[in-house]
Scaffold this motif. Structure first.
Motif, short mmCIF file in Angstrom:
data_model
loop_
_atom_site.label_atom_id
_atom_site.label_comp_id
_atom_site.label_asym_id
_atom_site.label_seq_id
_atom_site.Cartn_x
_atom_site.Cartn_y
_atom_site.Cartn_z
N LYS A 36 0.83 -1.22 0.00
CA LYS A 36 0.00 0.00 0.00
C LYS A 36 0.86 1.26 0.00
O LYS A 36 0.66 2.18 -0.81
N THR A 37 1.80 1.31 0.92
CA THR A 37 2.66 2.51 1.00
C THR A 37 3.47 2.68 -0.29
O THR A 37 3.72 3.80 -0.72
N ASN A 38 3.84 1.54 -0.89
CA ASN A 38 4.60 1.63 -2.14
C ASN A 38 3.86 2.45 -3.20
O ASN A 38 4.48 3.20 -3.96
N LEU A 318 -2.91 9.79 2.29
CA LEU A 318 -3.02 9.48 3.72
C LEU A 318 -2.59 8.05 3.96
O LEU A 318 -3.29 7.11 3.58
N ASP A 319 -1.44 7.87 4.54
CA ASP A 319 -0.91 6.53 4.74
C ASP A 319 -1.13 6.09 6.18
O ASP A 319 -0.39 6.49 7.08
N ASP A 320 -2.17 5.26 6.36
CA ASP A 320 -2.33 4.61 7.67
C ASP A 320 -2.54 5.56 8.83
O ASP A 320 -2.21 5.21 9.95
N VAL A 321 -3.06 6.77 8.59
CA VAL A 321 -3.12 7.70 9.71
C VAL A 321 -4.44 7.66 10.48
O VAL A 321 -4.48 8.00 11.65
MG MG Z 1 2.51 1.02 4.81
#
Ligand code: MG
Ligand code: ATP
Length: 371
Positions: A36-38, A318-321
């Protein structure tokens, strides 16, 4: 502005992947390490020419591959744009280091990474950003730099020129114990640092002045009017009108100390942002919750400021916040995101998108599938 299509090839854990996000909210969900972050990193790379989590571009090339590609189609108020980044592995590009990262804007090869600034604006928000307030000063300097690059594309070059001059002066100082420094050469670098550093400091002061009011309003909203936030520029060298003279003076005065410590001790590379609640320094005395809320206020202000200056909403990453914030702060964040395209990651679908319609993408097995 909005991303119409994102293509990855050999980027991190991905083979060939195409993603067509919708104009509003897009939720990418999947297990830890699914990739996901990638995806967000690839978007960030197209906006700022670098990763948000590493300074080594090579890390983004899929293991065992000789290169990686990220291509992005963008819809802006000024029409359609394309951004493409090609990364080549060290061995492959050893002939010319410039070929290790190739940037194409609207299919034309860009000479310099600086040309990329302002083509696409993004605001990235990850768990590390929640630590903005309590982290070390370099994190807050990066916050100013990232924003300034997007708000004033010319800033990128100013900062690069300052950093180049700083490297040269540091190299000269390091050799001082072998070879006494030629005062004229040192003075030349002092002048250079003063000139380029002044440009950096003026932009940073302006930026902090601009964002401070917005952040203060935002923080009022987030705390139901209970806390007054004051964020301000803390330059390493005090200056009124003549920043150039102030830096030049500071450098001349710190000559002995610089030689003793082996680096340049004064200048904008040691700037910081001051953050207070009322009269209290949040960095030192704030509770964990206060620090995180102050960080959220600053990040949301960034979104508002870009919107105001550029005249168009940036793409919000928005990454995992959400999982890190309580309900009212989650709501405030999602409210700020209403009129922009947002790519949001989470490990599950539940509760992540508090009542808003969203396009869903499942990230699993090296694929990003719309569901
Ligand atoms: Mg991640
Ligand atoms: N250069 C690379 N080549 C191949 N795979 C890579 C590369 N860099 C990272 N990966 C892989 O990508 C995966 C991590 O992806 P990512 O950070 O996007 O996960 P994530 O879905 O955000 O996970 P989390 O929910 O834990 O944040 C890991 O399995 C990692 O091994």
């Amino acid at each position: 502005m909005r991303i119409k299509k994102l293509v990855l090839n050999g980027f991190r854990s991905y083979g060939h992947v195409e993603i067509t996000p919708s104009a509003g909210l897009n939720l990418l969900y999947g297990a830890n390490a699914a990739g996901k972050t990638n995806v967000l990193e690839a978007v960030f790379l197209c906006a700022l020419g670098r990763s948000h989590r590493t300074v080594r571009d090579q890390e983004m090339i899929g293991h065992g591959l000789s290169g990686a590609y990220v291509g992005l189609e963008l819809e802006t108020l000024n029409g359609s744009r394309t951004i493409e980044i090609k990364l080549r592995s060290g061995d492959d590009a050893s002939r010319n280091p410039r070929d290790k990262k190739q940037i194409f804007i609207d299919r034309q090869r860009a000479e310099k990474a600086g040309e990329l600034m302002g083509v696409m604006n993004v605001v990235m928000f990850s768990p590390e950003d929640l630590a903005l307030v309590k982290a070390s000063p370099d994190v807050r300097r990066r916050f100013m730099d990232m924003e300034l690059c997007q708000l004033r594309p010319a800033y990128y070059k100013k900062a690069a020129m300052y950093n180049a001059a700083l490297r040269q002066r540091n190299a000269l100082i390091k050799e001082a114990f072998l070879d006494p420094i030629d005062p004229e050469v040192l003075d030349m670098w002092n002048q250079q640092l003063a000139r380029t550093g002044a440009a950096v400091m003026r932009d940073r002061r302006q930026f902090m002045d601009d964002i401070s009011t917005i952040a203060s309003d935002m923080h009022m909203k987030l705390t139901g009017g209970r806390e007054r936030l004051f964020a301000y520029y803390e330059p390493n060298v005090d200056f009124d009108d003549d920043a150039e003279y102030a830096i030049y003076d500071a450098l001349a005065a710190s000559r002995e100390e610089d030689i003793r410590r082996g680096f340049t001790t004064r200048g904008p590379h040691r700037d910081d942002i001051g953050i207070k609640l009322g009269d209290t320094d949040v960095k030192v005395y704030g509770s964990q919750g206060q620090q995180r809320t102050a960080a959220l206020s600053l990040k949301l202000s960034e979104l508002a400021l870009i919107r105001e200056v550029v005249g168009e909403s940036p793409v919000l990453l928005l990454d995992d916040v959400l999982s890190e914030l309580d309900d009212s702060r989650q709501r405030a964040l999602m409210e700020s995101a209403v009129d922009c395209q947002c790519l949001l990651t989470a490990t599950g679908v539940e509760s992540a998108v508090t009542g808003r319609s969203a396009s869903l993408f499942e990230v699993a097995g090296g694929e990003v599938r719309p569901v």
